[in-house]
Design a protein around this motif. Structure first.
Motif, PDB file in Angstrom:
ATOM      1  N   THR A 175       0.778  -1.141  -0.092  1.00 36.62           N
ATOM      2  CA  THR A 175      -0.012  -0.181   0.154  1.00 36.62           C
ATOM      3  C   THR A 175       0.914   1.196   0.017  1.00 36.62           C
ATOM      4  OG1 THR A 175      -1.750  -1.181   1.340  1.00 36.62           O
ATOM      5  CG2 THR A 175      -1.963   1.177   1.276  1.00 36.62           C
ATOM      6  N   ILE A 176       1.852   1.252   0.924  1.00 36.13           N
ATOM      7  CA  ILE A 176       2.990   2.473   0.974  1.00 36.13           C
ATOM      8  C   ILE A 176       3.424   2.572  -0.396  1.00 36.13           C
ATOM      9  CG2 ILE A 176       4.979   3.178   1.850  1.00 36.13           C
ATOM     10  CD1 ILE A 176       3.974   1.718   4.361  1.00 36.13           C
ATOM     11  N   VAL A 177       4.088   1.653  -1.074  1.00 35.46           N
ATOM     12  CA  VAL A 177       4.693   1.555  -2.469  1.00 35.46           C
ATOM     13  C   VAL A 177       3.814   2.373  -3.513  1.00 35.46           C
ATOM     14  CG1 VAL A 177       5.631   0.260  -4.341  1.00 35.46           C
ATOM     15  CG2 VAL A 177       6.137  -0.143  -2.133  1.00 35.46           C
ATOM     16  N   ASN A 178       2.457   1.954  -3.397  1.00 33.51           N
ATOM     17  CA  ASN A 178       1.357   2.347  -4.455  1.00 33.51           C
ATOM     18  C   ASN A 178       0.937   3.795  -4.339  1.00 33.51           C
ATOM     19  OD1 ASN A 178       0.044   0.282  -6.563  1.00 33.51           O
ATOM     20  ND2 ASN A 178       0.924  -0.844  -4.662  1.00 33.51           N
ATOM     21  N   ASN A 330       0.510  -6.667  -5.377  1.00 32.27           N
ATOM     22  CA  ASN A 330       0.854  -5.375  -5.777  1.00 32.27           C
ATOM     23  C   ASN A 330      -0.107  -5.122  -6.949  1.00 32.27           C
ATOM     24  OD1 ASN A 330       2.879  -2.863  -5.994  1.00 32.27           O
ATOM     25  ND2 ASN A 330       2.664  -3.765  -8.081  1.00 32.27           N
ATOM     26  N   GLY A 331      -0.223  -6.078  -7.517  1.00 29.07           N
ATOM     27  CA  GLY A 331      -1.329  -5.811  -8.939  1.00 29.07           C
ATOM     28  C   GLY A 331      -2.802  -5.467  -8.329  1.00 29.07           C
ATOM     29  N   SER A 332      -3.216  -6.426  -7.442  1.00 29.58           N
ATOM     30  CA  SER A 332      -4.556  -6.115  -6.915  1.00 29.58           C
ATOM     31  C   SER A 332      -4.709  -4.955  -6.178  1.00 29.58           C
ATOM     32  CB  SER A 332      -4.633  -7.340  -5.841  1.00 29.58           C
ATOM     33  OG  SER A 332      -5.745  -7.219  -5.462  1.00 29.58           O
ATOM     34  N   CYS A 333      -3.600  -4.414  -5.184  1.00 32.44           N
ATOM     35  CA  CYS A 333      -3.578  -2.962  -4.774  1.00 32.44           C
ATOM     36  C   CYS A 333      -3.603  -1.938  -5.601  1.00 32.44           C
ATOM     37  CB  CYS A 333      -2.414  -3.248  -3.675  1.00 32.44           C
ATOM     38  SG  CYS A 333      -2.341  -1.417  -2.923  1.00 32.44           S
ATOM     39  N   PHE A 334      -3.182  -2.205  -6.811  1.00 27.89           N
ATOM     40  CA  PHE A 334      -2.944  -1.104  -7.709  1.00 27.89           C
ATOM     41  C   PHE A 334      -4.242  -0.903  -8.284  1.00 27.89           C
ATOM     42  CE2 PHE A 334      -2.078   0.415 -11.867  1.00 27.89           C
ATOM     43  CZ  PHE A 334      -0.985   1.528 -11.578  1.00 27.89           C
ATOM     44  N   THR A 335      -4.917  -1.820  -8.800  1.00 24.98           N
ATOM     45  CA  THR A 335      -6.242  -1.870  -9.622  1.00 24.98           C
ATOM     46  C   THR A 335      -7.348  -1.489  -8.438  1.00 24.98           C
ATOM     47  OG1 THR A 335      -6.686  -4.182  -9.313  1.00 24.98           O
ATOM     48  CG2 THR A 335      -5.526  -3.271 -11.333  1.00 24.98           C
ATOM     49  N   SER A 336      -7.538  -1.847  -7.342  1.00 19.63           N
ATOM     50  CA  SER A 336      -8.481  -1.792  -6.368  1.00 19.63           C
ATOM     51  C   SER A 336      -8.620  -0.346  -6.028  1.00 19.63           C
ATOM     52  CB  SER A 336      -8.432  -2.830  -5.273  1.00 19.63           C
ATOM     53  OG  SER A 336      -7.236  -2.768  -4.484  1.00 19.63           O
ATOM     54  N   GLY A 337      -7.261   0.090  -5.805  1.00 20.61           N
ATOM     55  CA  GLY A 337      -7.382   1.522  -5.607  1.00 20.61           C
ATOM     56  C   GLY A 337      -8.230   2.577  -6.705  1.00 20.61           C
ATOM     57  N   ARG A 338      -7.938   2.025  -7.710  1.00 22.27           N
ATOM     58  CA  ARG A 338      -8.720   2.964  -8.865  1.00 22.27           C
ATOM     59  C   ARG A 338     -10.240   2.715  -8.609  1.00 22.27           C
ATOM     60  NH1 ARG A 338      -3.446   3.027  -8.361  1.00 22.27           N
ATOM     61  NH2 ARG A 338      -2.299   4.482  -9.666  1.00 22.27           N
ATOM     62  N   THR A 362      -0.940   9.973  -7.257  1.00 18.13           N
ATOM     63  CA  THR A 362      -1.703   8.639  -6.714  1.00 18.13           C
ATOM     64  C   THR A 362      -2.707   8.872  -6.128  1.00 18.13           C
ATOM     65  OG1 THR A 362      -0.347   8.498  -4.767  1.00 18.13           O
ATOM     66  CG2 THR A 362       0.616   7.580  -6.852  1.00 18.13           C
ATOM     67  N   PRO A 363      -3.841   7.919  -6.125  1.00 16.88           N
ATOM     68  CA  PRO A 363      -5.056   7.932  -5.462  1.00 16.88           C
ATOM     69  C   PRO A 363      -4.742   7.490  -4.056  1.00 16.88           C
ATOM     70  CG  PRO A 363      -5.241   6.148  -6.742  1.00 16.88           C
ATOM     71  CD  PRO A 363      -3.921   6.959  -7.165  1.00 16.88           C
ATOM     72  N   ALA A 364      -4.119   8.294  -3.164  1.00 16.35           N
ATOM     73  CA  ALA A 364      -3.631   7.810  -1.803  1.00 16.35           C
ATOM     74  C   ALA A 364      -4.586   7.335  -0.833  1.00 16.35           C
ATOM     75  CB  ALA A 364      -2.689   8.854  -1.428  1.00 16.35           C
ATOM     76  N   PRO A 365      -5.781   8.331  -0.674  1.00 16.12           N
ATOM     77  CA  PRO A 365      -6.911   7.937   0.102  1.00 16.12           C
ATOM     78  C   PRO A 365      -7.450   6.673  -0.266  1.00 16.12           C
ATOM     79  CG  PRO A 365      -6.981  10.414  -0.448  1.00 16.12           C
ATOM     80  CD  PRO A 365      -5.766   9.774  -1.362  1.00 16.12           C
ATOM     81  N   ALA A 366      -7.542   6.433  -1.408  1.00 10.14           N
ATOM     82  CA  ALA A 366      -8.287   5.392  -1.885  1.00 10.14           C
ATOM     83  C   ALA A 366      -7.598   4.096  -1.699  1.00 10.14           C
ATOM     84  CB  ALA A 366      -8.674   5.251  -3.428  1.00 10.14           C
ATOM     85  N   LEU A 367      -6.189   4.018  -1.653  1.00 14.80           N
ATOM     86  CA  LEU A 367      -5.333   3.068  -1.596  1.00 14.80           C
ATOM     87  C   LEU A 367      -5.118   2.795  -0.391  1.00 14.80           C
ATOM     88  CD1 LEU A 367      -2.336   4.249  -4.102  1.00 14.80           C
ATOM     89  CD2 LEU A 367      -3.974   1.976  -4.257  1.00 14.80           C
ATOM     90  N   LEU A 368      -4.973   3.828   0.816  1.00 15.99           N
ATOM     91  CA  LEU A 368      -4.993   3.615   2.145  1.00 15.99           C
ATOM     92  C   LEU A 368      -6.385   2.928   2.665  1.00 15.99           C
ATOM     93  CD1 LEU A 368      -3.393   6.879   3.183  1.00 15.99           C
ATOM     94  CD2 LEU A 368      -2.366   4.580   3.348  1.00 15.99           C
TER      95      LEU A 368
END
Length: 500
Positions: A175-178, A330-338, A362-368
């Motif tokens: 999550t931090i990386v993304n 990592n791929g799952s996190c990347f797409t789910s945030g979008r 980056t969409p940081a709130p959505a990723l967090l």
């Protein structure tokens, strides 16, 4: 502190939201400031890596046992793996037409919004953001933790506490990386995709060598003992398709693709057949070394294969499986945030989730938000239960999405379709989706399915007061929190969609 390249002034507007403007100090070095939107940083190679890297994760190292349990014999087990590849390809072809027709991020969300309207799209985002995506992330993280800890506990199962702590650490790190960089997340994805393809090649080549040496005893009478239960075959497909899940991931980031009309179809056409061939060959390799009964008893199928075939380099298998599951997470996190970002932008989630980092774009709130939910799922998680729970709801939405493609052929004839698939393809996907949703329920009803249905429909309780009849009161309640969170995280609304 803000980036030295640009000086941003931020003020609190009358409605409590933070606005921002830019001074033109960048003119001194003739650089143009980026707009505060998600950038188009994903090219063809990264697109293929995202598909392949998300599909090849934990499934091929966990699901072989579950697929074999559902089919009962080697022959039908391999047939299910091949059929799952065909079905994933058909589904992806439907998504190629949808993704080039409606070039918005968010996966199924914009297609359901266009085809069925706000309510269906909301129920999808509600279910996917709160259940499907974080549970998927948690499943992969737990698989990562299981394989990472197994070598340290030879001959026994790793302690549950250790596995869960490792999984939570994996979720947090990814999550931090993304949040920090889209390009960094792409580099991570590309590296770990290369690593997992390497271990797949090692396993496949080893299997071919063993077959050439005459290790074919497990393929004789391959269909003897086949299970013919209506529901059991459905569950076998569930677990096989869990390994293939990820074929639709590129549609979640359509807005960040360079030349989506070219790169979306090409990435899918190259990526999914590659994964399908790899999966069938890997399963053949497993059966050259293990009898069906031995495969069912193995706690970690790929590790057992490595112990028997690659000695003294058997440690390579768990190492590369750890790489594989980390890349898939990592791929799952990347797409789910979008998806969370787009749902917030459309008003189906709080607007704060659609905000973008000023520093990193980056969409940081959505990723967090997605990362925090995933950690909650790690705590009580049982992998097999989560897979069944995930697949039941997910295939219902896959079927609805394919049906929306059929529907829009008649209701949205004016939309430009750079790619147009034969109508029979979405029809097949709809029929198979109905089977996958109904078969296990009819054959073996379980409370999981009822809970899932109640949760999906439970979204209506929040839809009407918070989305349909808000009259702005939810924004007034959220305003103080939004303002302080913006100041803390340095995030703002996307420029092309205005302020809150």
């Amino acid at each position: 502190m803000m980036d030295e390249k640009y000086i941003r002034k931020r003020n609190v507007s009358h409605n409590g939201s933070i606005t921002h403007s830019t001074e033109s100090s960048a003119k001194q070095n003739n650089n143009k400031e980026k707009a505060t939107v998600l950038q188009k940083d994903v090219g063809l190679v990264s697109g293929i890596s995202l598909i392949v890297g998300t599909m090849i994760g934990s499934g091929i190292f966990i699901s072989p046992k579950a697929v074999l349990e559902g089919t009962g014999a080697v022959g039908p087990c391999l047939c299910v793996w091949a059929a799952c590849g065909v079905l994933a390809t058909l589904g992806a072809l439907c998504y190629v037409e949808l993704g080039t027709m409606i070039t918005k991020s968010g996966g199924e969300y914009p297609y359901l919004l266009e085809g069925f309207g706000s309510l269906t799209a909301y129920l999808y985002s509600w279910t996917t953001i709160f259940i499907l995506k974080p549970s998927s992330f948690a499943i992969i993280a737990l698989s990562f933790a299981e394989y990472a800890s197994t070598p340290f506990y030879p001959g026994c199962t790793p302690p549950v506490l250790i596995t869960k702590c490792l999984a939570a650490a994996c979720v947090s790190l990814i999550t931090i990386v993304n949040c920090l960089s889209v390009k960094l997340a792409n580099y991570v994805q590309n590296f770990f995709t290369a690593a997992k393809l390497l271990i797949i090649i090692i396993i496949v080549v080893s299997g071919i060598v063993l077959l050439a040496k005459g290790n074919t005893q497990n393929f004789r009478n391959a269909f003897e003992g086949t299970t013919t239960s209506f529901g059991a075959i459905g569950l076998a497909f569930y677990n096989g398709l869990w390994a293939y899940d990820g074929w639709n991931q590129l549609n979640f980031i359509t807005e960040e693709l360079k030349d989506p009309y070219r790169n979306l179809p090409l990435s899918i056409i190259i990526g999914i057949p590659l994964v399908s061939v790899c999966y069938v060959l890997v399963n053949i390799a497993y059966f050259t070394v293990m009898k069906p009964s031995e495969l069912l008893q193995s706690p970690a199928v790929a590790v057992t294969f490595g112990d028997r075939v690659l000695e003294p380099l058997s440690w390579l298998v768990p190492l590369f499986v750890v790489f594989s599951t980390f890349g898939a997470a990592n791929g799952s996190c990347f797409t789910s945030g979008r998806l969370t970002y787009v749902a917030g932008r459309e008003g189906h989630m709080v607007k704060l989730l659609s905000y973008i980092s000023l520093r990193y774009y980056t969409p940081a709130p959505a990723l967090l938000f997605n990362g925090i939910l995933s950690i909650f799922y790690v705590i009580p998680a049982d992998i097999n239960t989560l897979i069944n729970y995930f697949s039941f709801a997910q295939w219902m939405f896959y079927g609805l999405t394919a049906f929306s493609l059929i529907l829009m052929r008649f209701t949205r004839k004016h939309l430009h379709r750079p790619v147009k698939v034969p109508i029979v393809i979405p029809v097949v996907v709809v029929v198979v989706s109905c089977y996958l949703v109904l078969a296990p329920i009819i054959d073996k009803p379980e409370l999981e399915y009822l809970y899932c249905t109640i949760f999906i429909l439970g979204g209506l309780v929040f839809y009407f007061p918070f989305v349909y009849f808000t009259f702005g009161w939810t924004q007034r309640i959220m305003r103080p929190f939004t303002m302080h969170f913006q100041l803390l995280m340095e995030v703002v609304p996307p420029e092309d969609h205005g302020m809150e």
